[in-house]
Design a protein around this motif. Structure first.
Motif, PDB file in Angstrom:
ATOM      1  N   UNK A   1      24.490  34.890  33.561  1.00 20.79           N
ATOM      2  CA  UNK A   1      25.745  34.698  32.823  1.00 20.79           C
ATOM      3  C   UNK A   1      26.591  35.963  32.868  1.00 20.79           C
ATOM      4  N   UNK A   2      25.944  37.116  32.637  1.00 21.89           N
ATOM      5  CA  UNK A   2      26.676  38.379  32.630  1.00 21.89           C
ATOM      6  C   UNK A   2      27.264  38.685  34.001  1.00 21.89           C
ATOM      7  N   UNK A   3      26.476  38.476  35.056  1.00 21.79           N
ATOM      8  CA  UNK A   3      26.956  38.762  36.405  1.00 21.79           C
ATOM      9  C   UNK A   3      28.104  37.832  36.783  1.00 21.79           C
ATOM     10  N   UNK A   4      27.937  36.552  36.548  1.00 19.64           N
ATOM     11  CA  UNK A   4      28.980  35.598  36.930  1.00 19.64           C
ATOM     12  C   UNK A   4      30.270  35.857  36.168  1.00 19.64           C
ATOM     13  N   UNK A   5      30.166  36.108  34.885  1.00 25.61           N
ATOM     14  CA  UNK A   5      31.357  36.425  34.095  1.00 25.61           C
ATOM     15  C   UNK A   5      32.038  37.687  34.621  1.00 25.61           C
ATOM     16  N   UNK A   6      31.243  38.704  34.935  1.00 26.13           N
ATOM     17  CA  UNK A   6      31.810  39.950  35.427  1.00 26.13           C
ATOM     18  C   UNK A   6      32.478  39.799  36.778  1.00 26.13           C
ATOM     19  N   UNK A   7      31.824  39.095  37.701  1.00 29.55           N
ATOM     20  CA  UNK A   7      32.406  38.912  39.025  1.00 29.55           C
ATOM     21  C   UNK A   7      33.708  38.129  38.942  1.00 29.55           C
ATOM     22  N   UNK A   8      33.695  37.067  38.157  1.00 26.60           N
ATOM     23  CA  UNK A   8      34.906  36.241  38.074  1.00 26.60           C
ATOM     24  C   UNK A   8      36.042  36.971  37.353  1.00 26.60           C
ATOM     25  N   UNK A   9      35.706  37.801  36.394  1.00 30.78           N
ATOM     26  CA  UNK A   9      36.733  38.616  35.734  1.00 30.78           C
ATOM     27  C   UNK A   9      37.340  39.602  36.722  1.00 30.78           C
ATOM     28  N   UNK A  10      36.496  40.254  37.509  1.00 30.61           N
ATOM     29  CA  UNK A  10      36.998  41.217  38.488  1.00 30.61           C
ATOM     30  C   UNK A  10      37.893  40.531  39.519  1.00 30.61           C
ATOM     31  N   UNK A  11      37.487  39.368  39.977  1.00 34.80           N
ATOM     32  CA  UNK A  11      38.297  38.627  40.951  1.00 34.80           C
ATOM     33  C   UNK A  11      39.649  38.264  40.350  1.00 34.80           C
TER      34      UNK A  11
ATOM     35  N   UNK B   1      36.322  55.375  44.874  1.00 34.25           N
ATOM     36  CA  UNK B   1      37.565  54.605  44.817  1.00 34.25           C
ATOM     37  C   UNK B   1      37.237  53.162  44.416  1.00 34.25           C
ATOM     38  N   UNK B   2      36.853  52.998  43.171  1.00 38.34           N
ATOM     39  CA  UNK B   2      36.501  51.679  42.678  1.00 38.34           C
ATOM     40  C   UNK B   2      36.761  51.593  41.180  1.00 38.34           C
ATOM     41  N   UNK B   3      36.711  50.389  40.668  1.00 40.79           N
ATOM     42  CA  UNK B   3      36.801  50.141  39.236  1.00 40.79           C
ATOM     43  C   UNK B   3      35.435  49.677  38.754  1.00 40.79           C
ATOM     44  N   UNK B   4      34.962  50.238  37.676  1.00 40.13           N
ATOM     45  CA  UNK B   4      33.667  49.870  37.114  1.00 40.13           C
ATOM     46  C   UNK B   4      33.857  48.886  35.964  1.00 40.13           C
ATOM     47  N   UNK B   5      33.079  47.813  36.004  1.00 40.98           N
ATOM     48  CA  UNK B   5      33.065  46.843  34.914  1.00 40.98           C
ATOM     49  C   UNK B   5      31.636  46.709  34.399  1.00 40.98           C
ATOM     50  N   UNK B   6      31.400  47.139  33.186  1.00 41.46           N
ATOM     51  CA  UNK B   6      30.111  46.957  32.530  1.00 41.46           C
ATOM     52  C   UNK B   6      30.205  45.681  31.696  1.00 41.46           C
ATOM     53  N   UNK B   7      29.315  44.740  31.963  1.00 42.60           N
ATOM     54  CA  UNK B   7      29.297  43.488  31.217  1.00 42.60           C
ATOM     55  C   UNK B   7      28.147  43.563  30.220  1.00 42.60           C
TER      56      UNK B   7
END
Length: 243
Positions: A70-80, A31-37
């Motif tokens: 950069x990839x992690x921070x962009x992905x986390x902030x996009x998900x938020x 029960x989650x959404x996956x984001x590949x950056x």
């Protein structure tokens, strides 16, 4: 969309990312959404992620600024920004075991701000000796981190305990409060952990959060070079990316 998002930074991982995606699809909690950056790969990494037949929503975001931070921070902030309240991360060369995400969610909903777990060597990259060397290097680095004076200064709210960026989960509120993942320089995981330690004492470790980690750094750097890397002595003349 669910409140829990899993972020997977990836760069030139066409040969490995399918195994990571398969492991995520095999989680006991899907029960989650996956984001590949995708960090601007040229080998079809993003296409593999986009076409993966997952039991959960899959999004692919391209981050042109190079660097895992950069990839992690962009992905986390996009998900938020999309409404995520819980965030988990692994990497595109790693294989989370089936109970990984369930353990992460249980910890975060049980009061932890940051959850981290155990890493072990992938079985398809090195034999028993290589995996034993990997375990020893991780243990040495963990001990060094606990004793290192820089990690014991005043202002920290929790004792230092080494965590791998490819095996972590955090609340969105804490991610924003601590300032997030540093975008550079690499390695960024220690800096991030210390940001969290200055913000909260609610850091928990779960032995049920297990991720099988790539050991290709051993092949690229050798034992001594890998030891220096894990002991925060940098990569020397080598690239920080062991591909």
């Amino acid at each position: 969309m669910t409140a829990l998002w899993v972020i997977v930074p990836a760069y030139e991982e066409a040969a490995r990312i399918r195994q990571t995606l398969d492991a995520l699809a095999a989680q006991t909690d899907t029960d989650f959404t996956l984001l590949v950056v995708d960090n601007n790969s040229t080998d079809g990494t993003a296409d593999i992620a986009r076409s993966f037949p997952a039991p959960f929503p899959v999004h692919v975001l391209v981050e042109p600024e190079k660097g895992v931070g950069c990839a992690v921070d962009t992905g986390f902030r996009h998900a938020i920004a999309q409404g995520a309240t819980l965030l988990a991360r692994t990497d595109a060369d790693c294989v989370p075991r089936p109970g990984w995400l369930a353990a992460a969610r249980a910890g975060l909903t049980g009061g932890a701000g940051l959850m981290c777990g155990r890493i072990t060597a992938r079985r398809d990259e090195h034999g028993p000796v290589g995996r034993a060397v990997f375990r020893a290097l991780v243990a040495i680095a963990a001990g060094f981190g606990r004793l290192r004076p820089a990690h014991r200064k005043a202002g920290y709210l929790a004792p230092y305990r080494m965590h791998a960026g490819n095996n972590m989960a955090i609340t969105s509120a804490l991610y924003l409060a601590c300032g997030g993942m540093p975008r550079r320089p690499s390695p960024t995981d220690r800096t991030f952990l210390n940001r969290v330690r200055r913000t909260t004492a609610a850091i928990r470790h779960s032995r049920a959060m297990v991720v099988e980690n790539s050991t290709r750094r051993l092949s690229a750097y050798g034992i001594l070079g890998t030891a220096k890397w894990y002991l925060d002595r940098g990569s020397g003349s080598r690239t920080t990316d062991p591909r």
